[in-house]
Design an enzyme around this catalytic site. Structure first.
Site, mmCIF file in Angstrom:
data_model
loop_
_atom_site.group_PDB
_atom_site.id
_atom_site.type_symbol
_atom_site.label_atom_id
_atom_site.label_comp_id
_atom_site.label_asym_id
_atom_site.label_seq_id
_atom_site.Cartn_x
_atom_site.Cartn_y
_atom_site.Cartn_z
ATOM 1 N N ALA A 66 0.872 -1.177 0.000
ATOM 2 C CA ALA A 66 0.000 0.000 0.000
ATOM 3 C C ALA A 66 0.909 1.226 0.000
ATOM 4 O O ALA A 66 2.060 1.161 0.438
ATOM 5 C CB ALA A 66 -0.875 -0.015 1.247
ATOM 6 N N GLY A 112 0.676 -4.941 0.895
ATOM 7 C CA GLY A 112 -0.495 -4.997 0.022
ATOM 8 C C GLY A 112 -0.212 -5.622 -1.334
ATOM 9 O O GLY A 112 -1.123 -6.138 -1.986
ATOM 10 N N GLU A 115 -0.427 -9.210 -0.672
ATOM 11 C CA GLU A 115 -1.849 -9.473 -0.401
ATOM 12 C C GLU A 115 -2.650 -9.522 -1.705
ATOM 13 O O GLU A 115 -3.548 -10.340 -1.863
ATOM 14 C CB GLU A 115 -2.401 -8.410 0.557
ATOM 15 C CG GLU A 115 -1.807 -8.546 1.957
ATOM 16 C CD GLU A 115 -2.206 -7.419 2.888
ATOM 17 O OE1 GLU A 115 -1.802 -6.266 2.632
ATOM 18 O OE2 GLU A 115 -2.937 -7.684 3.848
ATOM 19 N N GLU A 135 4.560 -5.139 7.357
ATOM 20 C CA GLU A 135 3.760 -4.114 8.033
ATOM 21 C C GLU A 135 4.177 -3.855 9.473
ATOM 22 O O GLU A 135 4.108 -2.728 9.951
ATOM 23 C CB GLU A 135 2.261 -4.493 7.987
ATOM 24 C CG GLU A 135 1.593 -4.236 6.641
ATOM 25 C CD GLU A 135 1.708 -5.398 5.674
ATOM 26 O OE1 GLU A 135 2.537 -6.302 5.913
ATOM 27 O OE2 GLU A 135 0.975 -5.399 4.674
HETATM 28 N N1 CAA Z 1 4.596 3.186 -0.577
HETATM 29 C C1 CAA Z 1 5.010 4.349 -1.102
HETATM 30 N N2 CAA Z 1 6.162 4.496 -1.753
HETATM 31 C C2 CAA Z 1 6.958 3.423 -1.861
HETATM 32 C C3 CAA Z 1 6.579 2.173 -1.331
HETATM 33 C C4 CAA Z 1 5.341 2.063 -0.667
HETATM 34 N N3 CAA Z 1 4.876 0.907 -0.163
HETATM 35 N N4 CAA Z 1 7.584 1.286 -1.580
HETATM 36 C C5 CAA Z 1 8.530 1.965 -2.254
HETATM 37 N N5 CAA Z 1 8.154 3.243 -2.429
HETATM 38 C C6 CAA Z 1 8.890 4.334 -3.080
HETATM 39 C C7 CAA Z 1 10.040 4.821 -2.201
HETATM 40 O O1 CAA Z 1 9.573 5.719 -1.231
HETATM 41 C C8 CAA Z 1 10.934 5.464 -3.242
HETATM 42 O O2 CAA Z 1 10.386 6.708 -3.591
HETATM 43 P P1 CAA Z 1 11.323 8.055 -3.538
HETATM 44 O O3 CAA Z 1 12.308 7.837 -4.666
HETATM 45 O O4 CAA Z 1 10.351 9.151 -3.800
HETATM 46 O O5 CAA Z 1 11.969 8.079 -2.209
HETATM 47 C C9 CAA Z 1 10.763 4.551 -4.458
HETATM 48 O O6 CAA Z 1 9.549 3.856 -4.245
HETATM 49 C C10 CAA Z 1 11.880 3.529 -4.598
HETATM 50 O O7 CAA Z 1 11.981 2.817 -3.369
HETATM 51 P P2 CAA Z 1 13.327 2.706 -2.505
HETATM 52 O O8 CAA Z 1 14.238 3.861 -2.793
HETATM 53 O O9 CAA Z 1 12.940 2.484 -1.083
HETATM 54 O O10 CAA Z 1 13.957 1.382 -3.147
HETATM 55 P P3 CAA Z 1 14.951 0.361 -2.440
HETATM 56 O O11 CAA Z 1 15.465 -0.523 -3.513
HETATM 57 O O12 CAA Z 1 15.962 1.060 -1.606
HETATM 58 O O13 CAA Z 1 14.021 -0.497 -1.450
HETATM 59 C C11 CAA Z 1 12.046 -1.726 -0.832
HETATM 60 C C12 CAA Z 1 13.004 -1.305 -1.972
HETATM 61 C C13 CAA Z 1 12.744 -2.687 0.116
HETATM 62 C C14 CAA Z 1 10.851 -2.418 -1.497
HETATM 63 C C15 CAA Z 1 11.577 -0.460 -0.070
HETATM 64 O O14 CAA Z 1 11.103 0.487 -1.011
HETATM 65 C C16 CAA Z 1 10.498 -0.722 0.925
HETATM 66 O O15 CAA Z 1 10.751 -1.218 2.004
HETATM 67 N N6 CAA Z 1 9.229 -0.335 0.575
HETATM 68 C C17 CAA Z 1 8.111 -0.434 1.489
HETATM 69 C C18 CAA Z 1 7.630 -1.868 1.646
HETATM 70 C C19 CAA Z 1 6.519 -1.940 2.666
HETATM 71 O O16 CAA Z 1 6.703 -1.652 3.834
HETATM 72 N N7 CAA Z 1 5.324 -2.350 2.216
HETATM 73 C C20 CAA Z 1 4.173 -2.455 3.076
HETATM 74 C C21 CAA Z 1 3.340 -1.189 2.968
HETATM 75 S S1 CAA Z 1 2.063 -1.103 4.171
HETATM 76 C C22 CAA Z 1 0.812 -2.071 3.565
HETATM 77 O O17 CAA Z 1 0.893 -2.671 2.502
HETATM 78 C C23 CAA Z 1 -0.405 -2.079 4.460
HETATM 79 C C24 CAA Z 1 -1.469 -3.019 4.109
HETATM 80 O O18 CAA Z 1 -1.345 -4.237 4.273
HETATM 81 C C25 CAA Z 1 -2.761 -2.517 3.685
#
Ligand code: CAA
Length: 258
Positions: A66, A112, A115, A135
């Site tokens: 998400a 998500g 999911e 999460e």
């Molecule tokens: N939401 C918003 N933006 C996201 C994102 C997310 N879930 N995942 C990645 N991005 C964005 C980053 O913020 C970044 O944007 P900027 O360049 O503007 O900073 C861009 O995508 C590239 O990502 P990274 O620079 O972080 O790339 P990386 O290779 O260093 O890392 C990653 C990759 C490990 C996937 C890391 O991006 C990450 O940990 N992302 C989040 C994963 C996460 O926590 N997902 C769960 C979300 S909560 C959810 O899903 C709730 C639910 O169940 C309903």
């Protein structure tokens, strides 16, 4: 239909749906969720589409979850609404879609994103995939059905470990866990997914839909999967697909389903 965050390509009876926000690793914001719902319903209504393959744009991610940037200021009530509406509008819709959906997961399928893949009927992963529910590192739990579907797919113990540790697993491990149907090389993932889609698309669409309904019924409270199976089995006998399939068998030719 045109979408801001999705691309749809058609090949024979297959629709390839791409989540197209690579700059955010295809994270699911509100608009993308709404577009996905509209797109899935549109494809379901299109009788020329017999199977859908969903992929993420770019090489890095299927869907990284998400959109964290969008919900960072949410209140308890808004959080609840996000999960409820997401589940009802998109995730349950995919699971119950009468057209089969294959998730082709290259790169990250997180939160998500995993999911969504778990709501699909079939998951194909690559040797470059990373799957997880991170999460709890954000002070959250999965909200789009992850606590339920992961346990259904991999068992309670493994689901508990993946959710509480937030550890990622790679494609091979996902296959061993039963979370993925197949693991293939990243370069062949789409081709292998399309091959499977073509195989499914050549079968009776009415029977495929009935099978999805019967399998899903076993996981729904208040429904008896065996009863739904009996009912759906019986209904098949009244279809043109049954006439075509059995006639093709008896006359030793390949069936052709309309
Ligand atoms: N939401 C918003 N933006 C996201 C994102 C997310 N879930 N995942 C990645 N991005 C964005 C980053 O913020 C970044 O944007 P900027 O360049 O503007 O900073 C861009 O995508 C590239 O990502 P990274 O620079 O972080 O790339 P990386 O290779 O260093 O890392 C990653 C990759 C490990 C996937 C890391 O991006 C990450 O940990 N992302 C989040 C994963 C996460 O926590 N997902 C769960 C979300 S909560 C959810 O899903 C709730 C639910 O169940 C309903």
């Amino acid at each position: 239909m045109s979408f801001e965050n999705l691309l749809v390509n058609y090949k024979d009876k297959i629709a390839v749906l791409t989540v197209n926000r690579p700059e955010n690793l295809n994270a699911l914001n509100k608009q993308t969720i709404a577009e996905l719902r509209a797109c899935f319903l549109d494809l379901e209504a299109n009788k020329n589409v017999r199977c859908i393959v969903i992929i993420g744009a770019g090489e890095k991610a299927f869907i990284a979850g998400a959109d964290i940037k969008e919900f960072v200021t949410f209140s308890e009530e808004e959080g609840k609404t996000l999960a409820r509406e997401g589940q009802e509008q998109l995730f349950n819709t995919i699971e119950n879609l009468s057209t089969p959906v294959i998730a082709a997961i290259n790169g990250y399928a997180l939160g998500g994103g995993l999911e969504l893949a778990m709501a699909c009927h079939i998951r194909m992963v690559s040797d470059r995939s990373q799957l997880g529910l991170p999460e709890v590192t954000l002070g959250l739990i999965p909200g789009y059905g992850g606590t339920q579907r992961l346990a259904q797919l991999v068992g309670k113990g493994r689901a508990m470990e993946m959710i509480t540790s937030a550890n990622f697993i790679d494609g091979k491990q996902a296959y061993v866990y039963g979370l993925a149907n197949s693991v293939v090389s990243a370069s062949t993932l789409l081709m292998e997914s399309l091959k499977l889609a073509i195989k499914i698309a050549g079968n009776s669409p009415l029977a495929v839909t009935a099978a999805i309904k019967a399998v899903n019924a076993g996981y729904k409270e208040g429904e008896n999967g065996y009863e739904v199976e009996v009912d759906e089995f019986g209904k098949c006998f009244g279809t043109e697909d049954f006439k075509e399939g059995t006639d093709a068998f008896l006359t030793k030719r390949k069936p052709s389903f309309n």
